[in-house]
Design a protein around this motif. Structure first.
Motif, PDB file in Angstrom:
ATOM      1  N   ARG A   2       1.021  -1.195  -0.155  1.00  0.00           N
ATOM      2  CA  ARG A   2      -0.022   0.089  -0.033  1.00  0.00           C
ATOM      3  C   ARG A   2       0.892   1.175   0.136  1.00  0.00           C
ATOM      4  NH1 ARG A   2      -1.515   3.079   4.173  1.00  0.00           N
ATOM      5  NH2 ARG A   2      -3.278   4.340   3.800  1.00  0.00           N
ATOM      6  N   ASN A   3       1.825   1.348   0.820  1.00  0.00           N
ATOM      7  CA  ASN A   3       2.727   2.376   0.910  1.00  0.00           C
ATOM      8  C   ASN A   3       3.653   2.569  -0.206  1.00  0.00           C
ATOM      9  OD1 ASN A   3       2.130   3.216   3.624  1.00  0.00           O
ATOM     10  ND2 ASN A   3       3.538   1.722   4.491  1.00  0.00           N
ATOM     11  N   THR A   4       4.105   1.509  -1.136  1.00  0.00           N
ATOM     12  CA  THR A   4       4.770   1.679  -2.289  1.00  0.00           C
ATOM     13  C   THR A   4       3.680   2.225  -3.417  1.00  0.00           C
ATOM     14  OG1 THR A   4       6.168  -0.433  -1.815  1.00  0.00           O
ATOM     15  CG2 THR A   4       5.922   0.413  -4.232  1.00  0.00           C
ATOM     16  N   ALA A   5       2.503   1.738  -3.447  1.00  0.00           N
ATOM     17  CA  ALA A   5       1.473   2.335  -4.205  1.00  0.00           C
ATOM     18  C   ALA A   5       1.392   3.823  -4.220  1.00  0.00           C
ATOM     19  CB  ALA A   5      -0.037   1.660  -4.196  1.00  0.00           C
ATOM     20  N   ILE A   6       1.263   4.303  -2.890  1.00  0.00           N
ATOM     21  CA  ILE A   6       1.071   5.607  -2.468  1.00  0.00           C
ATOM     22  C   ILE A   6       2.271   6.390  -2.994  1.00  0.00           C
ATOM     23  CG2 ILE A   6       1.071   7.440  -0.383  1.00  0.00           C
ATOM     24  CD1 ILE A   6      -0.634   5.383   0.999  1.00  0.00           C
ATOM     25  N   PHE A   7       3.389   5.785  -2.813  1.00  0.00           N
ATOM     26  CA  PHE A   7       4.797   6.725  -3.029  1.00  0.00           C
ATOM     27  C   PHE A   7       4.836   6.871  -4.461  1.00  0.00           C
ATOM     28  CE2 PHE A   7       9.168   6.124  -4.581  1.00  0.00           C
ATOM     29  CZ  PHE A   7       9.840   6.950  -3.792  1.00  0.00           C
ATOM     30  N   LEU A   8       4.376   5.737  -5.347  1.00  0.00           N
ATOM     31  CA  LEU A   8       4.528   5.752  -6.730  1.00  0.00           C
ATOM     32  C   LEU A   8       3.429   6.639  -7.330  1.00  0.00           C
ATOM     33  CD1 LEU A   8       4.660   2.183  -7.921  1.00  0.00           C
ATOM     34  CD2 LEU A   8       6.591   4.042  -8.017  1.00  0.00           C
ATOM     35  N   VAL A   9       2.258   7.068  -6.737  1.00  0.00           N
ATOM     36  CA  VAL A   9       1.434   8.105  -7.275  1.00  0.00           C
ATOM     37  C   VAL A   9       1.674   9.403  -6.872  1.00  0.00           C
ATOM     38  CG1 VAL A   9      -0.973   8.938  -6.753  1.00  0.00           C
ATOM     39  CG2 VAL A   9      -0.675   6.389  -6.663  1.00  0.00           C
ATOM     40  N   LEU A  10       2.358   9.587  -5.480  1.00  0.00           N
ATOM     41  CA  LEU A  10       2.967  10.759  -5.094  1.00  0.00           C
ATOM     42  C   LEU A  10       4.139  11.148  -6.309  1.00  0.00           C
ATOM     43  CD1 LEU A  10       3.287  13.290  -3.004  1.00  0.00           C
ATOM     44  CD2 LEU A  10       5.007  11.609  -1.705  1.00  0.00           C
ATOM     45  N   CYS A  11       4.990  10.366  -6.531  1.00  0.00           N
ATOM     46  CA  CYS A  11       5.830  10.591  -7.372  1.00  0.00           C
ATOM     47  C   CYS A  11       5.284  11.077  -8.714  1.00  0.00           C
ATOM     48  CB  CYS A  11       6.888   9.408  -7.777  1.00  0.00           C
ATOM     49  SG  CYS A  11       7.946   9.027  -6.372  1.00  0.00           S
ATOM     50  N   LEU A  12       4.099  10.463  -9.347  1.00  0.00           N
ATOM     51  CA  LEU A  12       3.807  10.677 -10.583  1.00  0.00           C
ATOM     52  C   LEU A  12       3.088  12.168 -10.456  1.00  0.00           C
ATOM     53  CD1 LEU A  12       2.771   9.833 -13.375  1.00  0.00           C
ATOM     54  CD2 LEU A  12       0.813   8.729 -12.197  1.00  0.00           C
ATOM     55  N   ILE A  13       2.469  12.552  -9.437  1.00  0.00           N
ATOM     56  CA  ILE A  13       1.809  13.821  -9.255  1.00  0.00           C
ATOM     57  C   ILE A  13       2.768  14.615  -9.068  1.00  0.00           C
ATOM     58  CG2 ILE A  13       0.628  15.090  -7.681  1.00  0.00           C
ATOM     59  CD1 ILE A  13      -1.082  12.698  -7.114  1.00  0.00           C
ATOM     60  N   TRP A  14       3.870  14.525  -8.094  1.00  0.00           N
ATOM     61  CA  TRP A  14       4.863  15.500  -8.136  1.00  0.00           C
ATOM     62  C   TRP A  14       5.909  15.909  -9.140  1.00  0.00           C
ATOM     63  CZ3 TRP A  14       6.143  15.858  -2.149  1.00  0.00           C
ATOM     64  CH2 TRP A  14       5.089  16.401  -1.371  1.00  0.00           C
ATOM     65  N   GLY A  15       5.754  14.686 -10.049  1.00  0.00           N
ATOM     66  CA  GLY A  15       6.700  14.901 -11.364  1.00  0.00           C
ATOM     67  C   GLY A  15       5.885  15.756 -12.398  1.00  0.00           C
ATOM     68  N   MET A  16       4.394  15.808 -12.505  1.00  0.00           N
ATOM     69  CA  MET A  16       3.715  16.577 -13.242  1.00  0.00           C
ATOM     70  C   MET A  16       3.740  18.160 -12.729  1.00  0.00           C
ATOM     71  SD  MET A  16       1.043  13.570 -14.026  1.00  0.00           S
ATOM     72  CE  MET A  16       0.093  14.589 -15.220  1.00  0.00           C
ATOM     73  N   THR A  17       3.808  18.521 -11.428  1.00  0.00           N
ATOM     74  CA  THR A  17       3.541  19.725 -11.087  1.00  0.00           C
ATOM     75  C   THR A  17       4.291  20.678 -11.661  1.00  0.00           C
ATOM     76  OG1 THR A  17       5.205  19.404  -9.157  1.00  0.00           O
ATOM     77  CG2 THR A  17       2.495  18.930  -8.815  1.00  0.00           C
ATOM     78  N   TRP A  18       5.509  20.543 -12.438  1.00  0.00           N
ATOM     79  CA  TRP A  18       6.306  21.777 -12.937  1.00  0.00           C
ATOM     80  C   TRP A  18       5.433  21.974 -13.871  1.00  0.00           C
ATOM     81  CZ3 TRP A  18       7.791  21.307 -18.069  1.00  0.00           C
ATOM     82  CH2 TRP A  18       7.633  20.002 -18.628  1.00  0.00           C
ATOM     83  N   ILE A  19       4.715  21.538 -14.757  1.00  0.00           N
ATOM     84  CA  ILE A  19       3.893  21.944 -15.767  1.00  0.00           C
ATOM     85  C   ILE A  19       2.888  23.057 -15.160  1.00  0.00           C
ATOM     86  CG2 ILE A  19       2.093  21.563 -17.695  1.00  0.00           C
ATOM     87  CD1 ILE A  19       3.189  18.474 -17.740  1.00  0.00           C
ATOM     88  N   GLY A  20       2.278  22.766 -14.320  1.00  0.00           N
ATOM     89  CA  GLY A  20       1.466  23.644 -13.510  1.00  0.00           C
ATOM     90  C   GLY A  20       2.379  24.995 -13.252  1.00  0.00           C
ATOM     91  N   ILE A  21       3.356  24.691 -12.391  1.00  0.00           N
ATOM     92  CA  ILE A  21       3.890  25.966 -11.920  1.00  0.00           C
ATOM     93  C   ILE A  21       4.499  27.062 -12.987  1.00  0.00           C
ATOM     94  CG2 ILE A  21       5.977  26.497 -10.570  1.00  0.00           C
ATOM     95  CD1 ILE A  21       5.885  23.848  -9.104  1.00  0.00           C
ATOM     96  N   LYS A  22       5.069  26.255 -14.031  1.00  0.00           N
ATOM     97  CA  LYS A  22       5.700  27.037 -15.120  1.00  0.00           C
ATOM     98  C   LYS A  22       4.480  27.823 -15.734  1.00  0.00           C
ATOM     99  CE  LYS A  22       8.346  26.285 -19.473  1.00  0.00           C
ATOM    100  NZ  LYS A  22       8.832  25.088 -20.337  1.00  0.00           N
ATOM    101  N   ALA A  23       3.337  27.361 -15.900  1.00  0.00           N
ATOM    102  CA  ALA A  23       2.046  28.076 -16.735  1.00  0.00           C
ATOM    103  C   ALA A  23       1.685  28.964 -15.762  1.00  0.00           C
ATOM    104  CB  ALA A  23       1.042  27.066 -16.907  1.00  0.00           C
ATOM    105  N   GLY A  24       1.628  28.866 -14.331  1.00  0.00           N
ATOM    106  CA  GLY A  24       1.197  29.851 -13.400  1.00  0.00           C
ATOM    107  C   GLY A  24       1.871  30.982 -13.316  1.00  0.00           C
ATOM    108  N   ILE A  25       3.289  30.776 -13.017  1.00  0.00           N
ATOM    109  CA  ILE A  25       4.245  32.135 -12.785  1.00  0.00           C
ATOM    110  C   ILE A  25       4.644  32.678 -13.896  1.00  0.00           C
ATOM    111  CG2 ILE A  25       4.885  30.978 -10.526  1.00  0.00           C
ATOM    112  CD1 ILE A  25       7.727  30.189 -11.966  1.00  0.00           C
ATOM    113  N   ALA A  26       4.252  32.237 -15.130  1.00  0.00           N
ATOM    114  CA  ALA A  26       4.581  33.179 -16.237  1.00  0.00           C
ATOM    115  C   ALA A  26       3.593  34.325 -16.126  1.00  0.00           C
ATOM    116  CB  ALA A  26       4.084  32.464 -17.524  1.00  0.00           C
ATOM    117  N   THR A  27       2.154  34.447 -15.446  1.00  0.00           N
ATOM    118  CA  THR A  27       1.581  35.589 -15.529  1.00  0.00           C
ATOM    119  C   THR A  27       1.060  36.060 -14.314  1.00  0.00           C
ATOM    120  OG1 THR A  27      -0.533  34.099 -15.964  1.00  0.00           O
ATOM    121  CG2 THR A  27       0.361  34.908 -17.781  1.00  0.00           C
ATOM    122  N   VAL A  28       1.424  35.000 -13.041  1.00  0.00           N
ATOM    123  CA  VAL A  28       0.942  35.589 -11.642  1.00  0.00           C
ATOM    124  C   VAL A  28       2.193  35.731 -10.733  1.00  0.00           C
ATOM    125  CG1 VAL A  28      -0.491  34.771  -9.869  1.00  0.00           C
ATOM    126  CG2 VAL A  28      -1.183  34.291 -12.150  1.00  0.00           C
TER     127      VAL A  28
END
Length: 321
Positions: A3-29
């Protein structure tokens, strides 16, 4: 463990994708306003969802308020304020090497210093191996950015690098300080409280120091920034931050911190598939080393061996850092 391994992998997937949102946001905000509103809204969602599931907000014991205050301060405002400021003056490769390599090292160091974990040679080797992998993957870009500083000069670049490094160390300190609280209160409550009030503090700081922060409150950001903000609220914070808190409780700070060796690999792969970015043999080597490091850091120890102290000792520990 599965269960913890699955949670860890989901966390890595999500936080590996956050750079897209950050890049889009701080370009104008303004960055602090973007981060502050993200965390504040996510905190409300986390606490609201917990309440809908029937969980009442706990009464925090008087002796735990100082620790909760410092955890909130360390994990949100004192982490993201210097991080976003520093990333304005250093290239992404340098920022990646500094933050991602220092985060797991600092997590282990604070876990040992504060008595949350015992020394583990295998985990130390895994972290050092991951740092080497990060150096291989991002080192060339970091060196190029250092060799050719921008017009603001070497002094501002050094200060910005120190700010990025401090963000990783402060976040690690806050994570380890949060562990005893997670033995007493739910991960949803700790995640919701820290993001709500940490985000509110960032908004106040933004209104004081960031040009255009007040105007940003009107919400005229553009759809790209709003899409990035929504992704960060729902996935990066509402889901991701709560999962990280659960991992802190279940497997300890140093093992949970191994996300720093997997999320960058996901980010690089997303860059390849999304933007057609090229990848070299050196890049592949760095990513392979980092994944091996994450595997070693997460691997179960033999039965009967423990690196985390018993929960009772954590709760009753006299430290009040």
């Amino acid at each position: 463990m599965k269960r913890n391994t699955a949670i860890f992998l989901v966390l890595c997937l999500i936080w590996g994708m956050t750079w897209i949102g950050i890049k889009a946001g701080i370009a104008t905000v303004p960055p602090l306003m973007f981060a502050g509103t993200r965390f504040a809204v996510a905190g409300l969602l986390i606490l609201g969802a917990a309440r809908l599931r029937g969980a009442a907000l706990p009464r925090v014991a008087k002796r735990n308020w100082p620790r909760l205050f410092f955890v909130t301060l360390f994990m949100i405002p004192l982490c993201y304020a210097p991080l976003f400021w520093g990333m304005r003056y250093v290239d992404s490769g340098t920022a990646a090497v500094l933050e991602l390599s220092l985060t797991p090292v600092a997590l282990l160091a604070f876990a040992l210093l504060l008595g949350d974990e015992r020394y583990d040679g295998q985990r130390l080797f895994a972290i050092l191996l991951g740092v080497v992998g990060l150096g291989i993957l991002f080192g060339p870009e970091a060196f190029a950015g250092w060799a050719h500083p921008d017009e603001k000069g070497r002094a501002i670049q050094l200060l910005a690098m120190a700010a990025v490094a401090s963000a990783a160390v402060i976040y690690a300190w806050g994570s380890v300080l949060a562990r005893p609280l997670l033995e007493v209160y739910s991960s949803d409550f700790i995640a919701g409280f820290t993001t709500l009030f940490g985000g509110a503090f960032l908004i106040l700081v933004s209104l004081v120091v960031e040009p255009g922060a007040a105007a940003a409150l009107t919400g005229d950001w553009g759809w790209q920034a709003w899409a990035g903000w929504l992704f960060l609220v729902l996935f990066g914070s509402f889901i991701g931050y709560t999962l990280f808190m659960r991992l802190l409780h279940d497997i300890g700070a140093s093992r949970a911190g191994a996300f720093a060796f997997v999320s960058p690999v996901i980010a690089v792969l997303l860059g390849i598939f999304t933007y057609g970015e090229e990848v070299s043999l050196i890049d592949v080597t760095g990513m392979a080393v980092m994944l091996c490091a994450a595997f070693l850091a997460l691997r179960e120890r033999k039965q009967g061996e423990r690196t985390s102290l018993p929960a009772q000792q954590l709760v009753l520990a006299p430290r009040a850092h």
